[in-house]
Structures are given as structure tokens and as C-alpha cells.
Design a protein around this motif. Structure first.
Motif, PDB file in Angstrom:
ATOM      1  N   LYS A 146      38.781  49.246  39.415  1.00 57.90           N
ATOM      2  CA  LYS A 146      39.588  49.869  40.828  1.00 57.90           C
ATOM      3  C   LYS A 146      40.921  49.411  40.740  1.00 57.90           C
ATOM      4  CE  LYS A 146      35.255  49.740  43.592  1.00 57.90           C
ATOM      5  NZ  LYS A 146      34.414  48.933  44.811  1.00 57.90           N
ATOM      6  N   HIS A 147      41.590  49.957  41.459  1.00 60.28           N
ATOM      7  CA  HIS A 147      43.240  49.751  41.311  1.00 60.28           C
ATOM      8  C   HIS A 147      43.813  48.913  42.767  1.00 60.28           C
ATOM      9  CE1 HIS A 147      43.117  52.238  37.675  1.00 60.28           C
ATOM     10  NE2 HIS A 147      42.395  53.115  38.513  1.00 60.28           N
ATOM     11  N   LEU A 200      43.770  41.428  36.078  1.00 57.42           N
ATOM     12  CA  LEU A 200      43.653  41.276  37.482  1.00 57.42           C
ATOM     13  C   LEU A 200      42.560  41.811  38.422  1.00 57.42           C
ATOM     14  CD1 LEU A 200      47.359  41.961  38.382  1.00 57.42           C
ATOM     15  CD2 LEU A 200      46.139  39.732  38.612  1.00 57.42           C
ATOM     16  N   ALA A 201      42.234  43.139  37.825  1.00 54.42           N
ATOM     17  CA  ALA A 201      40.855  43.718  38.185  1.00 54.42           C
ATOM     18  C   ALA A 201      39.672  42.930  37.938  1.00 54.42           C
ATOM     19  CB  ALA A 201      40.803  45.121  38.141  1.00 54.42           C
ATOM     20  N   ARG A 202      39.695  42.467  36.739  1.00 58.25           N
ATOM     21  CA  ARG A 202      38.359  41.428  36.204  1.00 58.25           C
ATOM     22  C   ARG A 202      38.470  40.175  37.021  1.00 58.25           C
ATOM     23  NH1 ARG A 202      35.838  42.879  31.476  1.00 58.25           N
ATOM     24  NH2 ARG A 202      36.672  44.686  30.270  1.00 58.25           N
ATOM     25  N   TYR A 203      39.495  39.812  37.372  1.00 60.57           N
ATOM     26  CA  TYR A 203      39.793  38.349  38.082  1.00 60.57           C
ATOM     27  C   TYR A 203      39.304  38.451  39.334  1.00 60.57           C
ATOM     28  CZ  TYR A 203      41.777  34.090  39.861  1.00 60.57           C
ATOM     29  OH  TYR A 203      42.014  32.794  40.332  1.00 60.57           O
ATOM     30  N   ASN A 204      39.478  39.473  39.910  1.00 59.42           N
ATOM     31  CA  ASN A 204      39.256  39.910  41.517  1.00 59.42           C
ATOM     32  C   ASN A 204      37.626  40.384  41.427  1.00 59.42           C
ATOM     33  OD1 ASN A 204      39.362  42.412  43.543  1.00 59.42           O
ATOM     34  ND2 ASN A 204      39.708  40.151  44.325  1.00 59.42           N
ATOM     35  N   GLY A 205      37.008  40.803  40.279  1.00 59.51           N
ATOM     36  CA  GLY A 205      35.734  41.224  40.314  1.00 59.51           C
ATOM     37  C   GLY A 205      35.605  42.684  40.751  1.00 59.51           C
ATOM     38  N   SER A 206      36.772  43.334  40.504  1.00 60.58           N
ATOM     39  CA  SER A 206      36.918  44.717  40.932  1.00 60.58           C
ATOM     40  C   SER A 206      37.127  45.696  39.716  1.00 60.58           C
ATOM     41  CB  SER A 206      37.900  45.118  42.198  1.00 60.58           C
ATOM     42  OG  SER A 206      39.251  44.431  41.624  1.00 60.58           O
ATOM     43  N   TYR A 207      36.793  45.285  38.445  1.00 59.89           N
ATOM     44  CA  TYR A 207      36.908  46.210  37.532  1.00 59.89           C
ATOM     45  C   TYR A 207      36.668  47.599  37.642  1.00 59.89           C
ATOM     46  CZ  TYR A 207      36.716  47.504  32.551  1.00 59.89           C
ATOM     47  OH  TYR A 207      37.248  48.101  31.500  1.00 59.89           O
ATOM     48  N   LEU A 220      42.085  33.555  34.589  1.00 61.52           N
ATOM     49  CA  LEU A 220      43.045  34.673  34.418  1.00 61.52           C
ATOM     50  C   LEU A 220      43.580  34.892  33.055  1.00 61.52           C
ATOM     51  CD1 LEU A 220      44.518  36.765  35.953  1.00 61.52           C
ATOM     52  CD2 LEU A 220      46.306  35.143  36.655  1.00 61.52           C
ATOM     53  N   LYS A 221      43.925  33.694  32.545  1.00 62.54           N
ATOM     54  CA  LYS A 221      44.232  34.134  31.146  1.00 62.54           C
ATOM     55  C   LYS A 221      43.332  34.615  30.036  1.00 62.54           C
ATOM     56  CE  LYS A 221      46.770  33.143  27.216  1.00 62.54           C
ATOM     57  NZ  LYS A 221      47.810  34.380  27.000  1.00 62.54           N
ATOM     58  N   TYR A 222      42.091  34.194  30.338  1.00 67.18           N
ATOM     59  CA  TYR A 222      41.061  34.778  29.506  1.00 67.18           C
ATOM     60  C   TYR A 222      40.618  36.130  29.936  1.00 67.18           C
ATOM     61  CZ  TYR A 222      36.303  35.645  27.851  1.00 67.18           C
ATOM     62  OH  TYR A 222      35.067  36.311  27.340  1.00 67.18           O
ATOM     63  N   TYR A 223      40.905  36.439  31.028  1.00 64.87           N
ATOM     64  CA  TYR A 223      40.796  37.923  31.155  1.00 64.87           C
ATOM     65  C   TYR A 223      41.733  38.748  30.586  1.00 64.87           C
ATOM     66  CZ  TYR A 223      36.596  37.119  34.030  1.00 64.87           C
ATOM     67  OH  TYR A 223      35.349  36.892  34.580  1.00 64.87           O
ATOM     68  N   LEU A 224      42.995  38.207  30.600  1.00 61.61           N
ATOM     69  CA  LEU A 224      44.321  38.826  30.114  1.00 61.61           C
ATOM     70  C   LEU A 224      44.113  39.042  28.647  1.00 61.61           C
ATOM     71  CD1 LEU A 224      47.097  39.985  30.951  1.00 61.61           C
ATOM     72  CD2 LEU A 224      48.258  37.761  30.342  1.00 61.61           C
ATOM     73  N   GLU A 225      43.351  38.084  28.034  1.00 58.61           N
ATOM     74  CA  GLU A 225      43.181  38.258  26.404  1.00 58.61           C
ATOM     75  C   GLU A 225      41.914  39.347  26.251  1.00 58.61           C
ATOM     76  OE1 GLU A 225      42.254  34.435  25.165  1.00 58.61           O
ATOM     77  OE2 GLU A 225      44.179  33.890  25.045  1.00 58.61           O
ATOM     78  N   VAL A 226      41.047  39.506  27.091  1.00 64.07           N
ATOM     79  CA  VAL A 226      40.071  40.507  26.983  1.00 64.07           C
ATOM     80  C   VAL A 226      40.589  41.863  27.288  1.00 64.07           C
ATOM     81  CG1 VAL A 226      38.031  41.463  28.354  1.00 64.07           C
ATOM     82  CG2 VAL A 226      37.973  39.051  27.711  1.00 64.07           C
ATOM     83  N   ALA A 227      41.664  41.836  28.298  1.00 67.82           N
ATOM     84  CA  ALA A 227      42.218  43.363  28.441  1.00 67.82           C
ATOM     85  C   ALA A 227      43.373  43.521  27.606  1.00 67.82           C
ATOM     86  CB  ALA A 227      42.891  43.145  29.842  1.00 67.82           C
ATOM     87  N   LYS A 228      43.231  42.632  26.484  1.00 68.31           N
ATOM     88  CA  LYS A 228      44.596  42.773  25.709  1.00 68.31           C
ATOM     89  C   LYS A 228      45.971  42.975  26.168  1.00 68.31           C
ATOM     90  CE  LYS A 228      41.403  44.957  22.062  1.00 68.31           C
ATOM     91  NZ  LYS A 228      40.325  44.242  22.623  1.00 68.31           N
ATOM     92  N   GLY A 229      46.171  42.324  26.999  1.00 67.14           N
ATOM     93  CA  GLY A 229      47.567  42.430  27.783  1.00 67.14           C
ATOM     94  C   GLY A 229      47.865  43.188  28.882  1.00 67.14           C
ATOM     95  N   ASP A 230      46.780  43.859  29.363  1.00 66.99           N
ATOM     96  CA  ASP A 230      46.854  44.815  30.165  1.00 66.99           C
ATOM     97  C   ASP A 230      46.765  44.131  31.657  1.00 66.99           C
ATOM     98  OD1 ASP A 230      46.294  46.807  32.202  1.00 66.99           O
ATOM     99  OD2 ASP A 230      45.664  48.226  30.815  1.00 66.99           O
ATOM    100  N   TRP A 231      47.566  43.817  32.209  1.00 65.14           N
ATOM    101  CA  TRP A 231      47.737  43.154  33.661  1.00 65.14           C
ATOM    102  C   TRP A 231      46.911  43.779  34.643  1.00 65.14           C
ATOM    103  CZ3 TRP A 231      48.556  38.186  34.860  1.00 65.14           C
ATOM    104  CH2 TRP A 231      49.483  37.596  34.187  1.00 65.14           C
ATOM    105  N   ARG A 232      46.927  44.896  34.786  1.00 61.80           N
ATOM    106  CA  ARG A 232      46.137  45.612  35.801  1.00 61.80           C
ATOM    107  C   ARG A 232      44.592  45.455  35.534  1.00 61.80           C
ATOM    108  NH1 ARG A 232      48.690  49.016  39.454  1.00 61.80           N
ATOM    109  NH2 ARG A 232      50.904  49.632  38.792  1.00 61.80           N
ATOM    110  N   GLU A 233      44.281  45.521  34.343  1.00 61.19           N
ATOM    111  CA  GLU A 233      42.618  45.266  33.964  1.00 61.19           C
ATOM    112  C   GLU A 233      42.337  44.155  34.194  1.00 61.19           C
ATOM    113  OE1 GLU A 233      39.734  45.199  30.147  1.00 61.19           O
ATOM    114  OE2 GLU A 233      41.407  46.765  30.398  1.00 61.19           O
ATOM    115  N   LYS A 271      48.149  45.382  44.684  1.00 62.57           N
ATOM    116  CA  LYS A 271      48.436  44.521  45.861  1.00 62.57           C
ATOM    117  C   LYS A 271      49.238  43.154  45.082  1.00 62.57           C
ATOM    118  CE  LYS A 271      46.065  43.245  49.349  1.00 62.57           C
ATOM    119  NZ  LYS A 271      44.967  43.091  50.007  1.00 62.57           N
ATOM    120  N   VAL A 272      48.730  42.866  43.708  1.00 59.89           N
ATOM    121  CA  VAL A 272      49.313  41.601  43.364  1.00 59.89           C
ATOM    122  C   VAL A 272      50.694  42.071  42.496  1.00 59.89           C
ATOM    123  CG1 VAL A 272      49.293  40.098  41.162  1.00 59.89           C
ATOM    124  CG2 VAL A 272      47.130  40.492  42.823  1.00 59.89           C
TER     125      VAL A 272
END
Length: 203
Positions: free
Chosen positions: A187-188, A178-185, A163-176, A193-194
């Protein structure tokens, strides 16, 4: 010669059976594709990050603040975990893993809330395991085949690192992230939900 007769509903029944067969094949094909899907392409940087941090274990830096946090969150977690000692154990491990990964513990709680409802032994239809629903292929990717993803600290280390890795990839964008973490990049539904769980229960 006997004349062959056709039941008036023969064509109706035949058509119904034909379409039922097609629908069944589609359903079975979908299930098969979900359960036998190829392993997703792994980001090499994420693999190395996970490999480097999976064995680390941090403690609370401020015991007083940690105890206040534990008491506050224990009351919320009671709806999922009835045993007080088990609740405190889970919360301590979540606080430890999220602090190590430099993630807000409340967001990690919200992710677990949505992913598994704090079920240590949860398994998804595609094989994701444990509280943070980690795919088993990660163990092979980082050379730790013997890791038990049902083990709470292990599961949290994997989940928080990813999750931390994807947060860095998304430059702090939590929505992005979380979507990457869930494999639903892109989508919202999952990020929403989170975030709702975070706002309603863990903020």
C-alpha cells in the motif's frame, strides 16, 4: 378474546434494532480482532540484526556538522517540542541512532513525525510504543524483556535497526521499506505521508 394489534412502525423498529445489533457486533468484533491479533511472524534475520545492534551507541563523528544540523532542525522541531533543551536532546539521539544504522537522519525525523509527532509516550491502538512506535513483542524476540520502549535512545535503536533492515530487504526502495516498517506492504498511503513530511519539513 382481545385482538392483538401491531403498531404500524413495529416492523420498521424491529428491523432497525436488528441491523443496529449486527453493526454493533461487527464493530466490537473488529476492535477485538485488532487488540487481540496474533503476533506477526518474525523474520529470523531481522531478529538477529536487532539483537546484535541494540546495545551499541555511537557519537557524532563531526561535531561542527552535527551542531549545524542541530540548529537547523531545532527550528522545525519547535512546533512539536517547546523546550529548547529537550529539542536538542531528542535531535542528538535521533542523529546518533540514525548514523549508527546508516540511515539519513532526515528520513528518521519524517518517520517519527508521522508515527508519533515526537511523543515519547505515544501508544497506538495495537500497542506500538514510543516515538518510532515499536511493538513490544520485539523485546521478547531478542531476549531483552526489561527494555523500556518509552526511553528515547532505546526506542530509536529499535526503530532505526528495523527500518534499516527493511531498506536492505527493499534494495534501497524507500517506499517499500516504509510500507514494510508500517506493516502496510503493498500500500502507498503511509510511505506517501512520510515522504511528504520529509519534503515539507525535514529535507
Amino acid at each position: 378474546m382481545t385482538k392483538q394489534t401491531t403498531h404500524p412502525n413495529h416492523n420498521f423498529y424491529s428491523t432497525g434494532i436488528h441491523w443496529a445489533g449486527i453493526v454493533l457486533c461487527c464493530i466490537l468484533g473488529f476492535v477485538f480482532s485488532q487488540t487481540t491479533a496474533a503476533k506477526p511472524e518474525v523474520d529470523p534475520a531481522l531478529r538477529e540484526t536487532l539483537k546484535a545492534t541494540i546495545s551499541q551507541a555511537d557519537s557524532f563523528e563531526d561535531r561542527f556538522d552535527a551542531e549545524v544540523w542541530l540548529v537547523q532542525k531545532s527550528g522545525v522541531l519547535q512546533r512539536f517540542i517547546k523546550d529548547p533543551e529537550e529539542r536538542l536532546h531528542i535531535l542528538k539521539e535521533i542523529h546518533k541512532a540514525s548514523t549508527r544504522a546508516q540511515l539519513p537522519p532526515e528520513y528518521v525525523l519524517a518517520v517519527i513525525h508521522v508515527e508519533s509527532a515526537f511523543d515519547q509516550f505515544a501508544i497506538s491502538q495495537v500497542g506500538a510504543q514510543g516515538m518510532m512506535q515499536i511493538m513490544p513483542f520485539w523485546k521478547k524476540e531478542i531476549g531483552r524483556d526489561n527494555d523500556n520502549l518509552m526511553d528515547i535512545p532505546t526506542n530509536l535503536k529499535y526503530g532505526c535497526t528495523i527500518l534499516k533492515y527493511y531498506l536492505e530487504v527493499a534494495k534501497g526502495d524507500w517506499r517499500e521499506a516504509l510500507a514494510r516498517y508500517n506493516g502496510s506492504y503493498g500500500k502507498h498511503k503511509y510511505p506517501n505521508k512520510v515522504i511528504v513530511a520529509w519534503q515539507r519539513y525535514w529535507k
